[in-house]
Design an enzyme around this catalytic site. Sequence first.
Site, PDB file in Angstrom:
ATOM      1  N   ARG A  39      -7.697  -0.293   0.619  1.00  0.00           N
ATOM      2  CA  ARG A  39      -8.219  -1.508  -0.028  1.00  0.00           C
ATOM      3  C   ARG A  39      -8.542  -1.255  -1.497  1.00  0.00           C
ATOM      4  O   ARG A  39      -8.484  -2.166  -2.310  1.00  0.00           O
ATOM      5  CB  ARG A  39      -9.445  -2.014   0.764  1.00  0.00           C
ATOM      6  CG  ARG A  39     -10.617  -1.084   0.765  1.00  0.00           C
ATOM      7  CD  ARG A  39     -11.630  -1.429   1.858  1.00  0.00           C
ATOM      8  NE  ARG A  39     -11.118  -1.074   3.185  1.00  0.00           N
ATOM      9  CZ  ARG A  39     -11.766  -1.316   4.322  1.00  0.00           C
ATOM     10  NH1 ARG A  39     -12.945  -1.919   4.307  1.00  0.00           N
ATOM     11  NH2 ARG A  39     -11.247  -0.966   5.483  1.00  0.00           N
ATOM     12  N   GLU A  46      -9.442   3.799   1.844  1.00  0.00           N
ATOM     13  CA  GLU A  46      -8.885   3.954   0.492  1.00  0.00           C
ATOM     14  C   GLU A  46      -7.848   2.899   0.160  1.00  0.00           C
ATOM     15  O   GLU A  46      -7.653   2.556  -1.009  1.00  0.00           O
ATOM     16  CB  GLU A  46      -8.270   5.358   0.349  1.00  0.00           C
ATOM     17  CG  GLU A  46      -6.847   5.541   0.887  1.00  0.00           C
ATOM     18  CD  GLU A  46      -6.689   5.287   2.387  1.00  0.00           C
ATOM     19  OE1 GLU A  46      -7.701   5.367   3.118  1.00  0.00           O
ATOM     20  OE2 GLU A  46      -5.572   4.986   2.838  1.00  0.00           O
ATOM     21  N   LYS A 105       0.855  -1.200   0.000  1.00  0.00           N
ATOM     22  CA  LYS A 105       0.000   0.000   0.000  1.00  0.00           C
ATOM     23  C   LYS A 105       0.889   1.248   0.000  1.00  0.00           C
ATOM     24  O   LYS A 105       1.649   1.478   0.942  1.00  0.00           O
ATOM     25  CB  LYS A 105      -0.919  -0.011   1.231  1.00  0.00           C
ATOM     26  CG  LYS A 105      -1.709   1.300   1.425  1.00  0.00           C
ATOM     27  CD  LYS A 105      -2.683   1.215   2.611  1.00  0.00           C
ATOM     28  CE  LYS A 105      -3.308   2.577   2.943  1.00  0.00           C
ATOM     29  NZ  LYS A 105      -4.219   2.537   4.102  1.00  0.00           N
ATOM     30  N   ASP A 146     -12.127   7.164   3.590  1.00  0.00           N
ATOM     31  CA  ASP A 146     -10.940   6.856   4.393  1.00  0.00           C
ATOM     32  C   ASP A 146     -10.569   5.373   4.287  1.00  0.00           C
ATOM     33  O   ASP A 146      -9.502   4.962   4.726  1.00  0.00           O
ATOM     34  CB  ASP A 146     -11.198   7.254   5.853  1.00  0.00           C
ATOM     35  CG  ASP A 146      -9.918   7.371   6.670  1.00  0.00           C
ATOM     36  OD1 ASP A 146      -8.828   7.375   6.048  1.00  0.00           O
ATOM     37  OD2 ASP A 146     -10.015   7.452   7.904  1.00  0.00           O
ATOM     38  N   ASP A 184       1.529   6.096   5.722  1.00  0.00           N
ATOM     39  CA  ASP A 184       0.541   5.183   5.135  1.00  0.00           C
ATOM     40  C   ASP A 184       1.062   4.499   3.866  1.00  0.00           C
ATOM     41  O   ASP A 184       0.325   3.785   3.204  1.00  0.00           O
ATOM     42  CB  ASP A 184      -0.767   5.941   4.859  1.00  0.00           C
ATOM     43  CG  ASP A 184      -1.991   5.052   5.016  1.00  0.00           C
ATOM     44  OD1 ASP A 184      -1.867   3.984   5.656  1.00  0.00           O
ATOM     45  OD2 ASP A 184      -3.052   5.409   4.484  1.00  0.00           O
ATOM     46  N   ASP A 194      -2.498  10.039   3.997  1.00  0.00           N
ATOM     47  CA  ASP A 194      -3.912   9.708   4.117  1.00  0.00           C
ATOM     48  C   ASP A 194      -4.619  10.721   5.014  1.00  0.00           C
ATOM     49  O   ASP A 194      -4.538  10.650   6.241  1.00  0.00           O
ATOM     50  CB  ASP A 194      -4.063   8.287   4.699  1.00  0.00           C
ATOM     51  CG  ASP A 194      -5.519   7.840   4.757  1.00  0.00           C
ATOM     52  OD1 ASP A 194      -6.378   8.538   4.184  1.00  0.00           O
ATOM     53  OD2 ASP A 194      -5.790   6.781   5.369  1.00  0.00           O
ATOM     54  N   LYS A 231     -10.215  12.613   8.376  1.00  0.00           N
ATOM     55  CA  LYS A 231      -9.846  12.142   9.715  1.00  0.00           C
ATOM     56  C   LYS A 231      -9.944  13.326  10.674  1.00  0.00           C
ATOM     57  O   LYS A 231      -9.663  14.454  10.275  1.00  0.00           O
ATOM     58  CB  LYS A 231      -8.411  11.623   9.705  1.00  0.00           C
ATOM     59  CG  LYS A 231      -8.229  10.298   9.000  1.00  0.00           C
ATOM     60  CD  LYS A 231      -6.776   9.847   9.065  1.00  0.00           C
ATOM     61  CE  LYS A 231      -6.543   8.592   8.244  1.00  0.00           C
ATOM     62  NZ  LYS A 231      -7.230   7.401   8.768  1.00  0.00           N
TER      63      LYS A 231
HETATM   64  N1  BES Z   1      -4.456   4.362   6.925  1.00  0.00           N
HETATM   65  C1  BES Z   1      -5.602   4.023   7.657  1.00  0.00           C
HETATM   66  C2  BES Z   1      -5.358   2.941   8.701  1.00  0.00           C
HETATM   67  C3  BES Z   1      -4.457   3.302   9.838  1.00  0.00           C
HETATM   68  C4  BES Z   1      -4.978   3.882  10.976  1.00  0.00           C
HETATM   69  C5  BES Z   1      -3.119   3.019   9.795  1.00  0.00           C
HETATM   70  C6  BES Z   1      -4.151   4.178  12.039  1.00  0.00           C
HETATM   71  C7  BES Z   1      -2.282   3.325  10.845  1.00  0.00           C
HETATM   72  C8  BES Z   1      -2.807   3.918  11.973  1.00  0.00           C
HETATM   73  C9  BES Z   1      -6.713   3.506   6.717  1.00  0.00           C
HETATM   74  O1  BES Z   1      -6.710   4.007   5.443  1.00  0.00           O
HETATM   75  C10 BES Z   1      -8.006   3.861   7.348  1.00  0.00           C
HETATM   76  O2  BES Z   1      -8.264   5.011   7.486  1.00  0.00           O
HETATM   77  N2  BES Z   1      -8.773   2.860   7.745  1.00  0.00           N
HETATM   78  C11 BES Z   1     -10.024   3.060   8.380  1.00  0.00           C
HETATM   79  C12 BES Z   1     -11.037   2.190   7.667  1.00  0.00           C
HETATM   80  C13 BES Z   1     -12.439   2.458   8.039  1.00  0.00           C
HETATM   81  C14 BES Z   1     -12.875   3.807   7.509  1.00  0.00           C
HETATM   82  C15 BES Z   1     -13.295   1.358   7.458  1.00  0.00           C
HETATM   83  C16 BES Z   1      -9.890   2.656   9.837  1.00  0.00           C
HETATM   84  O3  BES Z   1      -9.190   1.689  10.124  1.00  0.00           O
HETATM   85  O4  BES Z   1     -10.459   3.334  10.679  1.00  0.00           O
HETATM   86 ZN    ZN Z   2      -4.843   4.618   4.723  1.00  0.00          ZN
HETATM   87 ZN    ZN Z   3      -7.750   5.875   5.276  1.00  0.00          ZN
END
Ligand code: BES
Ligand code: ZN
Ligand code: ZN
Length: 480
Positions: A334, A332, A247, A330, A271, A252, A259
């Site tokens: 996947r 993104e 990834k 968010d 990220d 992000d 966020k």
């Molecule tokens: N990059 C984040 C995941 C992340 C969060 C990595 C904290 C490292 C530390 C990812 O893109 C994300 O925002 N995931 C969301 C998904 C949700 C919206 C389904 C999450 O995990 O909250």
């Molecule tokens: Zn992310």
């Molecule tokens: Zn994200």
Amino acid sequence: MNTKVSVAKSFKQNDHLLILADVKNFEWTKELVSDSEKSFIKKAAKDDVPYVFLPQINRYIIVQFLHKKGSPAELLEDTRVAGNDILALLSHYKINTITILNRQKKGNNILEYLEGMALGNYKFLKYFKDKKEKESCLKTIRIEAKAVDVAEVALLKATMEATCVARDLVNEPLSYLSAEKFSEEIVKQGKANGFKTTVFRKKKIETLKMGGILAVNKGSSQPPTFNILDWHPSNAKNKKPIILVGKGVVYDTGGLSLKPTANSMDSMKSDMAGAATVVGALIAISKAKLPVHVMGLIPATDNRPGKDAYVPGDVIRMHSGSTVEVLNTDAEGRLILADALHYAKKFDPELVLDFATLTGSAAKAVGPEAICFMGNVKNGLKEKINRSGDAVYERLVEFPLWREYGDYLKSNIADLKNLGGSSAGMITAGKFLEHFTDYPWLHFDIAGTAYLKQANSYRPKEGTGVGVRLLFDFLKNYNS
Ligand code: BES
Ligand code: ZN
Ligand code: ZN
């Protein structure tokens, strides 16, 4: 890497020495210390102190005792930690070159000791005005030749250097590391180490209809890239490639599903840590010239709420032809990974491993202690990767991909949605990725391990380079 590592045939009278020693055997002392120093060392060993520091006339001697309690993996880790712990002393006494001798009767742990020292000595100083002042005093670690196998030292150097490049890439902020700059860095590493890199620009990504990458990139003012790395030695053991997917979200913000600004965005330059793992792994295996055909696929973009940003409710068509209802911009990672995973099919891979800082719930579930993984591989591969995880102490915890989790991703208007339910977020993210695979595959969620707010021994704060050592150990022992 900011530490030079070399194998030394001999040492001179005034070289500072670090001696790995047993707590019970003192035969070695004749060669190096006086009788009174020997008694002092013996008493310290009895008192269970971790090391003895002896200033001699023209050198320092450090006698390091390595305690031997715990599982084999814990013993190796304790050794790395001891290697890191001694750095404070070396720095205090302004030692810039240290020679390590092994005077243990049994114990082939000297490489782990070296590893803890060299990885712990890492610093990212690029943006300081007064870099020189902040640099670590320790510049060179020498190891007595008779204590090690020179070929093993070369392999360790390859993984440590690659781990430090992965750390550097994670530590670089977006102000430097845009998707295009990231591609430049990959090309540079490929040229330096011998793997081939192909970079697809936005036009080509459009031609390939990589709708996931393009949707995430819509809110950005900088174009995406898609990077193909290839290490294909003529003596490769595997006929079909092993593909590593990473990834590469260079930042992000969450996109329009922004966020919360307090804290949660601060670390989001990291990220692209999954992509950094893939680059690091390719660097390590090409430096070490491992006889395996390994490719890397890295989709790269930032995720921003710019004026054309994709919105919750959008339906996008992916590279595979499947449609996805976007319910949270968010989620993104996947989307860009799905395009890369589908693209991997064209190489008829033997095995695909993806690395991603994919979900906050992975970090919540196991913290920085482990990588969460899931997937469908057979033939003992899960056991093998677990063994590598224990060996390098980047331990793994498996989660299930039961079919019921697939129901969480059902959409009313598209083939699937990019958001699961309120629970099992890490698993539904994996389940989403699974939809785009038809080959042996494992997914590694490194959200908890890739970036640390506080240093954890030889893992510095910020980018850790996690996954590089794991992949190297796995690929070194790989047999198709
Ligand atoms: N990059 C984040 C995941 C992340 C969060 C990595 C904290 C490292 C530390 C990812 O893109 C994300 O925002 N995931 C969301 C998904 C949700 C919206 C389904 C999450 O995990 O909250
Ligand atoms: Zn992310
Ligand atoms: Zn994200």
